[in-house]
Design a protein around this motif. Structure first.
Motif, PDB file in Angstrom:
ATOM      1  N   MET A   1      29.496  23.759  11.998  1.00  0.00           N
ATOM      2  CA  MET A   1      29.853  24.772  12.625  1.00  0.00           C
ATOM      3  C   MET A   1      29.934  26.124  12.128  1.00  0.00           C
ATOM      4  N   ALA A   2      30.606  26.098  11.008  1.00  0.00           N
ATOM      5  CA  ALA A   2      30.689  27.312  10.156  1.00  0.00           C
ATOM      6  C   ALA A   2      29.388  28.069  10.006  1.00  0.00           C
ATOM      7  N   PHE A   3      28.296  27.407   9.845  1.00  0.00           N
ATOM      8  CA  PHE A   3      27.055  27.927   9.644  1.00  0.00           C
ATOM      9  C   PHE A   3      26.613  28.271  11.046  1.00  0.00           C
ATOM     10  N   ALA A   4      26.683  27.410  11.995  1.00  0.00           N
ATOM     11  CA  ALA A   4      25.975  27.932  13.337  1.00  0.00           C
ATOM     12  C   ALA A   4      26.848  29.003  14.019  1.00  0.00           C
ATOM     13  N   TYR A   5      28.001  29.067  14.053  1.00  0.00           N
ATOM     14  CA  TYR A   5      28.714  30.117  14.704  1.00  0.00           C
ATOM     15  C   TYR A   5      28.683  31.382  14.067  1.00  0.00           C
ATOM     16  N   ASN A   6      28.684  31.506  12.714  1.00  0.00           N
ATOM     17  CA  ASN A   6      28.698  32.595  12.054  1.00  0.00           C
ATOM     18  C   ASN A   6      27.377  33.371  12.042  1.00  0.00           C
ATOM     19  N   LEU A   7      26.034  32.444  11.955  1.00  0.00           N
ATOM     20  CA  LEU A   7      24.653  33.001  12.256  1.00  0.00           C
ATOM     21  C   LEU A   7      24.325  33.253  13.373  1.00  0.00           C
ATOM     22  N   LEU A   8      25.321  32.668  14.603  1.00  0.00           N
ATOM     23  CA  LEU A   8      24.950  33.296  15.965  1.00  0.00           C
ATOM     24  C   LEU A   8      25.604  34.646  16.275  1.00  0.00           C
ATOM     25  N   THR A   9      26.331  34.912  15.279  1.00  0.00           N
ATOM     26  CA  THR A   9      27.362  36.493  15.523  1.00  0.00           C
ATOM     27  C   THR A   9      26.085  37.502  15.552  1.00  0.00           C
ATOM     28  N   VAL A  10      25.066  37.522  14.487  1.00  0.00           N
ATOM     29  CA  VAL A  10      24.364  38.539  14.254  1.00  0.00           C
ATOM     30  C   VAL A  10      23.494  38.868  15.353  1.00  0.00           C
ATOM     31  N   PRO A  11      22.640  38.090  15.990  1.00  0.00           N
ATOM     32  CA  PRO A  11      21.875  38.469  17.234  1.00  0.00           C
ATOM     33  C   PRO A  11      22.780  38.714  18.300  1.00  0.00           C
ATOM     34  N   LEU A  12      23.951  38.118  18.530  1.00  0.00           N
ATOM     35  CA  LEU A  12      24.640  38.252  19.815  1.00  0.00           C
ATOM     36  C   LEU A  12      25.228  39.658  19.851  1.00  0.00           C
ATOM     37  N   LEU A  13      25.798  40.022  18.690  1.00  0.00           N
ATOM     38  CA  LEU A  13      26.529  41.216  18.470  1.00  0.00           C
ATOM     39  C   LEU A  13      25.481  42.434  18.221  1.00  0.00           C
ATOM     40  N   SER A  14      24.391  41.997  17.844  1.00  0.00           N
ATOM     41  CA  SER A  14      23.367  43.219  18.019  1.00  0.00           C
ATOM     42  C   SER A  14      23.150  43.507  19.565  1.00  0.00           C
ATOM     43  N   GLY A  15      22.919  42.759  20.210  1.00  0.00           N
ATOM     44  CA  GLY A  15      22.702  42.963  21.697  1.00  0.00           C
ATOM     45  C   GLY A  15      23.843  43.580  22.180  1.00  0.00           C
ATOM     46  N   VAL A  16      25.029  43.238  22.098  1.00  0.00           N
ATOM     47  CA  VAL A  16      26.285  43.955  22.416  1.00  0.00           C
ATOM     48  C   VAL A  16      26.497  45.378  21.752  1.00  0.00           C
ATOM     49  N   GLU A  17      25.991  45.534  20.693  1.00  0.00           N
ATOM     50  CA  GLU A  17      26.245  46.935  19.915  1.00  0.00           C
ATOM     51  C   GLU A  17      25.284  47.996  20.735  1.00  0.00           C
ATOM     52  N   ALA A  18      23.854  47.461  21.000  1.00  0.00           N
ATOM     53  CA  ALA A  18      22.766  47.924  21.506  1.00  0.00           C
ATOM     54  C   ALA A  18      23.436  48.431  22.896  1.00  0.00           C
ATOM     55  N   ARG A  19      24.176  47.711  23.552  1.00  0.00           N
ATOM     56  CA  ARG A  19      24.373  47.969  25.023  1.00  0.00           C
ATOM     57  C   ARG A  19      25.620  48.987  24.840  1.00  0.00           C
TER      58      ARG A  19
END
Lengths: 271, 271
Positions: free
Chosen positions: A246-264
């Motif tokens: 989970m440590a790998f999965a959740y921290n890797l997920l942050t990058v694409p998800l937050l890129s979308g949030v940041e762009a918005r």
């Protein structure tokens, strides 16, 4: 002309400084952080003694000492609460303080910026909770209590790595809700509820048992139960594997998800 | 003030609180579940102290104890907390004075939000508890349940108004003055019947007004005979509820007329 950029390590160092200064300037808050696990323990034991018998509790959970287990579980609970609150609430607190625009303008991806903010919480929040539990553990179990609490600290750190990733995602999503209050404050109790912090997960409704599979706190609680167990450390290794994954999965997920949030946020802003 | 003007103000206040609840829908949902999630965590832990054969008898008592405490604490929080964290912060105190509307009338409208939030919260606790305790029967005589709850709401409204008015005079938010919240849950006869408390605590519980309404409520829920007898407990509940509500309204009027209109608001907004 020599140009110096702000690096990840610089931001982490600044966050550590900010975190320590916060507690240094809010000693009452530090005191509250120390006594909270005991307040939780007293509330549960108070209710438990009114409605039944601690020996029944110890037998049903398969633990040696109900008091020691409740202290350990409260420590896990408080560490989780602090990390979720500090990391998921990070953007919100900056919004309240009026510093969020500066945060967004830092020349560093939002995911990296928020991850850097989570590191002091991951390391220091559990240290505060564990230091609080240590006297009771040593008093009840002696050296074994010390080893138990030290092992618990390692387990909490491992568990908080995926939790921090998850909280970072929430911190980003909070920017898109257009509400000013702390709408993520129920996240911590929800995670604790489905993690079976004071009871076995199996007593929960099936749907909540299903949700608990992807919640990191559940596995930290499993480790705490294994450490306090009368029957050995059966769940220990499975919990460690699950947390690492989970440590790998959740921290890797942050990058694409937050890129979308940041762009918005850069286009639409936030209220 | 004529009848039509009163009706107009009442309609405006109800509309205000309903609209505000909709505007902050995520906060509303978060608020509904947050406290109850915490309480459910402790309830599920406390249940494990009871012998399995005692659970069908104990679980309804726990359910109504938590539900009653939720209504009481939300009423106080939504009135006393809202005064400083919203009403004072946004400068609405003076605005209502200019429209000849008492703040106590405005704040009483917060019961709209309390009802909405409580319905969701209580349903959530019922969902979790009923899935853990099979065949849990929580209603015996609905009339006494409604009477007990109505008395508790009136008491909490009076208490919340006193704290709110005190918050306008002191530089301390009203909710921080409410140090009794958790104490009344355990020793105030809300969580458990007075009969189940240790003897010295029974005297404390009798001195706390909520305990009498809670005894009536429990009689309606599971038929437990009230500690001082049904007739006396029901009469005491009604008298205390009316007294506390009257005290709250009178104190508010006193603070408005004798302090706020002369000296202005001393209470602070967001800390």
């Amino acid at each position: 002309m020599k140009v110096s950029y702000v690096g990840f390590i610089d931001v982490v160092r600044a966050e550590f400084y900010s975190y320590i200064r916060f507690y240094k300037n809010n000693r009452a808050f530090l005191f509250a952080a120390f006594i909270w696990p005991y307040l939780m323990m007293m509330l549960l034991l108070g209710l438990g003694y009114l409605f039944g018998d601690p020996r029944v509790y110890a037998e049903r959970l398969g633990v040696r000492s109900p008091v020691l287990y409740v202290v350990s579980a409260s420590t896990v609970a408080m560490s989780s609460v602090f990390i979720i609150d500090e990391v998921a609430g990070y953007t919100l607190y900056n919004r309240w303080n009026g510093t969020l625009p500066y945060l967004i303008l830092v020349p560093m991806p939002l995911s990296k910026r928020l991850l850097s903010a989570s590191i002091p919480s991951v390391l220091l929040s559990p240290a505060i909770s564990v230091a609080s539990a240590l006297p009771v553990a040593v008093y009840i179990e002696g050296l074994r209590g010390f080893v138990l609490v030290a092992s618990l600290y390692a387990a909490i750190i491992l568990g908080m790595l995926p939790l921090a990733g998850l909280s970072v995602i929430v911190a980003g999503l909070v920017l898109t809700t257009r509400e000013e209050s702390n709408i993520a404050s129920s996240l911590a109790p929800f995670m604790l509820l489905v993690s079976g912090v004071f009871y076995p997960v199996t007593i929960l409704p099936r749907v909540l048992q299903g949700v608990s599979v992807v919640v990191p706190v559940r596995y930290v609680v499993d480790i705490a139960k294994s450490l306090a167990s009368t029957t050995g450390a059966g769940q220990l290794y499975a919990a460690i594997y699950a947390l690492t994954l989970m440590a790998f999965a959740y921290n890797l997920l942050t990058v694409p998800l937050l890129s979308g949030v940041e762009a918005r946020v850069r286009i639409h802003g936030f209220e | 003030m004529g009848l039509s003007e009163r009706a107009y103000k009442l309609k405006a206040i109800l509309y205000l609180h309903a609209l505000r609840t909709w505007r902050y829908k995520y906060s509303f949902i978060n608020g509904s579940i947050n406290t109850m999630l915490w309480v459910t965590i402790f309830l599920l832990g406390a249940i494990l102290f009871a012998k399995p054969e005692d659970l069908p008898r104990i679980a309804p008592v726990m359910f109504w104890g938590v539900s009653a405490w939720n209504i009481v604490s939300y009423t106080v929080l939504f009135i006393a907390g809202w005064t400083t964290w919203f009403l004072v912060t946004t400068g609405l105190v003076e605005e209502h004075f200019l429209h000849n509307t008492s703040l106590s009338t405005l704040l009483s409208g917060r019961l709209v939000s309390v009802v909405f939030e409580s319905v969701i919260a209580i349903a959530l606790v019922y969902f979790v508890l009923s899935s853990v305790v099979e065949g849990m029967d929580v209603v015996d005589n609905p009339l006494f349940i409604v009477y007990g709850l109505a008395c508790m709401v009136a008491m909490a409204l009076g208490y919340g108004l006193v704290l709110s008015a005190a918050g306008l005079r002191l530089s301390i938010p009203g909710t921080l003055l409410d140090i009794s919240n958790f104490v009344v849950f355990i020793v105030g006869g809300i969580a458990t019947p007075i009969e189940m408390l240790p003897k010295p605590l029974r005297l404390v519980a009798i001195a706390i007004p909520y305990s009498h309404a809670a005894e009536v409520l429990r009689y309606g829920a599971v038929g437990i005979e009230p500690y001082l007898g049904l007739g006396l407990e029901a009469a005491l509940s009604g008298i205390l509820a009316a007294g506390m509500l009257a005290a709250g309204l009178l104190y508010y009027k006193y603070v408005e007329d004798r302090y706020v209109r002369i000296h202005g608001v001393k209470g602070i907004g967001r800390m």
